[in-house]
Design a protein around this motif. Structure first.
Motif, PDB file in Angstrom:
ATOM      1  N   GLN A 103       0.828  -1.203   0.000  1.00 50.06           N
ATOM      2  CA  GLN A 103       0.000   0.000   0.000  1.00 50.06           C
ATOM      3  C   GLN A 103       0.867   1.259   0.000  1.00 50.06           C
ATOM      4  OE1 GLN A 103      -2.714  -0.164   3.283  1.00 50.06           O
ATOM      5  NE2 GLN A 103      -3.676  -2.064   2.610  1.00 50.06           N
ATOM      6  N   GLN A 158       1.390   4.186  -2.978  1.00 48.62           N
ATOM      7  CA  GLN A 158       1.232   5.618  -2.694  1.00 48.62           C
ATOM      8  C   GLN A 158       2.419   6.405  -3.239  1.00 48.62           C
ATOM      9  OE1 GLN A 158       0.379   6.359   1.494  1.00 48.62           O
ATOM     10  NE2 GLN A 158      -0.879   4.524   1.567  1.00 48.62           N
ATOM     11  N   SER A 193       2.574   9.462  -6.183  1.00 47.47           N
ATOM     12  CA  SER A 193       2.717  10.784  -5.562  1.00 47.47           C
ATOM     13  C   SER A 193       3.814  11.608  -6.224  1.00 47.47           C
ATOM     14  CB  SER A 193       3.039  10.623  -4.072  1.00 47.47           C
ATOM     15  OG  SER A 193       2.013   9.938  -3.408  1.00 47.47           O
ATOM     16  N   LYS A 251       7.243   8.517   4.341  1.00 50.08           N
ATOM     17  CA  LYS A 251       6.909   7.205   3.805  1.00 50.08           C
ATOM     18  C   LYS A 251       8.146   6.316   3.709  1.00 50.08           C
ATOM     19  CE  LYS A 251       2.521   7.849   3.238  1.00 50.08           C
ATOM     20  NZ  LYS A 251       1.553   7.114   4.098  1.00 50.08           N
ATOM     21  N   THR A 290      -4.052   4.247   9.015  1.00 53.97           N
ATOM     22  CA  THR A 290      -3.487   5.173   8.022  1.00 53.97           C
ATOM     23  C   THR A 290      -4.462   5.413   6.886  1.00 53.97           C
ATOM     24  OG1 THR A 290      -1.245   4.431   8.543  1.00 53.97           O
ATOM     25  CG2 THR A 290      -1.569   5.548   6.432  1.00 53.97           C
ATOM     26  N   ILE A 291      -5.145   4.361   6.445  1.00 50.12           N
ATOM     27  CA  ILE A 291      -6.141   4.499   5.377  1.00 50.12           C
ATOM     28  C   ILE A 291      -7.220   5.488   5.790  1.00 50.12           C
ATOM     29  CG2 ILE A 291      -8.011   3.294   4.171  1.00 50.12           C
ATOM     30  CD1 ILE A 291      -6.217   0.822   4.120  1.00 50.12           C
ATOM     31  N   GLU A 320      -5.784   9.173   6.081  1.00 51.71           N
ATOM     32  CA  GLU A 320      -5.553   9.824   4.792  1.00 51.71           C
ATOM     33  C   GLU A 320      -6.867  10.106   4.074  1.00 51.71           C
ATOM     34  OE1 GLU A 320      -2.656   7.946   2.374  1.00 51.71           O
ATOM     35  OE2 GLU A 320      -1.108   7.955   3.916  1.00 51.71           O
ATOM     36  N   ALA A 321      -7.832   9.210   4.217  1.00 56.88           N
ATOM     37  CA  ALA A 321      -9.139   9.440   3.602  1.00 56.88           C
ATOM     38  C   ALA A 321      -9.795  10.671   4.212  1.00 56.88           C
ATOM     39  CB  ALA A 321     -10.025   8.213   3.791  1.00 56.88           C
ATOM     40  N   ILE A 376      -5.267   6.607  -2.013  1.00 53.54           N
ATOM     41  CA  ILE A 376      -4.578   6.241  -0.771  1.00 53.54           C
ATOM     42  C   ILE A 376      -4.041   4.823  -0.810  1.00 53.54           C
ATOM     43  CG2 ILE A 376      -5.847   7.873   0.645  1.00 53.54           C
ATOM     44  CD1 ILE A 376      -7.740   5.749   1.469  1.00 53.54           C
TER      45      ILE A 376
END
Length: 319
Positions: A164, A168, A172, A186, A216-217, A220-221, A242
């Motif tokens: 995941q 990202q 990005s 990250k 984290t999901i 960030e959402a 995400i």
């Protein structure tokens, strides 16, 4: 990746995010070089070769390297050593060495998708408040292990929560200060997770990081939804942004927040509406448009459903 470090030596002292297309004669795709700060480099390879391709590298001073192979296969060797190494799909590799060279052979049977992270020992020493090489030794070597004179190498499988983060990074940009800080965070998260994976295969530790990944999901959402109330992305697009899928996004959001993604969007809009209604110069149409409602009636209906009173009555109470 040793030849790539040489190739982009001129960029080591400045931040950059540069992509290069693979020559048509070799295949299709691109190579991306990213430097979020001096001493950290991320190399993203994503291409399909027309035929097997070998690269010979000369002696290069290597920092600590971590490579993640999401697709494809690379066979490689280190000059002066008999061992033959293979980077396969779904595997990550750690390499900490001194002056070294060798040969890398990239397969053409499936697309190559590899992300490599290079970190100078001095940078890791700064983060850990330790001398550079000692910091790398401390992270990569357990007390019962022995380190060779010139190279330390380890291989692990890539867990789902690490994938995941990698996806990202792949999507990005890294151009302004905030994006560079995000990249650094990250990279450090990946290093920490992989160090933990090397040190233990304990199921409890794995579950702890899977829980952290779910957190984290959601985090960030929430950040994306709060920033884009006026034009929110679809569930599918939000999940893609995400690094997860729509099903998992809805599941973890319900588990962590006890509401749906769109329920949280409505909550954010209504909280913002309360602030905007304090400004009596703004009309209901203007407030609704600022919150992403195409019609005044849509905003008024949503507000009434949420608070049990129309926004005009709420404004009167404020007076």
């Amino acid at each position: 990746m040793m030849d790539l470090i040489q190739k982009y030596q001129s960029y080591h002292n400045k931040c950059h995010d540069i992509s290069y297309s693979i020559p048509d004669i070799k295949g299709r795709g691109y190579f991306r070089s990213i430097c979020p700060r001096k001493g950290i480099w991320i190399f993203q390879e994503e291409y399909q070769l027309r035929e097997e391709f070998s690269v010979k590298t000369c002696n290069t001073s290597l920092p600590m390297g971590i490579s993640y192979c999401l697709s494809g296969r690379v066979d490689w060797s280190v000059e002066g050593r008999e061992e033959q190494y293979t980077t396969g799909k779904g595997q990550s590799e750690f390499l900490f060495a001194g002056e070294t060279g060798g040969v890398s052979t990239y397969g053409a049977d499936e697309p190559i998708v590899i992300i490599s992270i290079m970190i100078c020992p001095e940078v890791m020493g700064m983060y850990l408040d330790m001398p550079g090489n000692s910091a790398c030794d401390y992270m990569l070597i357990e007390p019962h292990e022995e380190k060779g004179d010139d190279i330390l190498y380890k291989k692990c499988d890539i867990p789902g929560y690490v994938r995941q983060i990698l996806h990202q990074l792949m999507r990005s940009p890294c151009e302004n200060i905030s994006e560079r800080l995000l990249f650094q965070s990250k990279v450090l998260e990946l290093v920490a997770l992989q160090m933990e994976q090397i040190g233990s295969n304990n199921t409890g530790i794995r579950k702890r990081y899977e829980t952290a990944a779910a957190g984290t999901i959601v985090s960030e959402a929430k950040n994306i939804i709060s920033a884009r109330m006026k034009s929110p992305p679809s569930l599918k697009s939000l999940a893609h942004m995400i690094g997860t899928n729509e099903t998992k996004l809805k599941k973890v959001f319900r588990e962590k927040c006890n509401t749906t993604v769109y329920g949280y969007l409505t909550e954010c809009r209504m909280q913002k509406a309360c602030d905007l209604l304090k400004d009596h110069s703004q009309t209901m149409s203007e407030i609704g448009a600022e919150l992403g409602y195409s019609e005044r009636t849509h905003f008024c209906r949503a507000f009434t459903r949420y608070f049990g009173m129309p926004p005009s009555q709420y404004r009167m109470k404020l007076r």
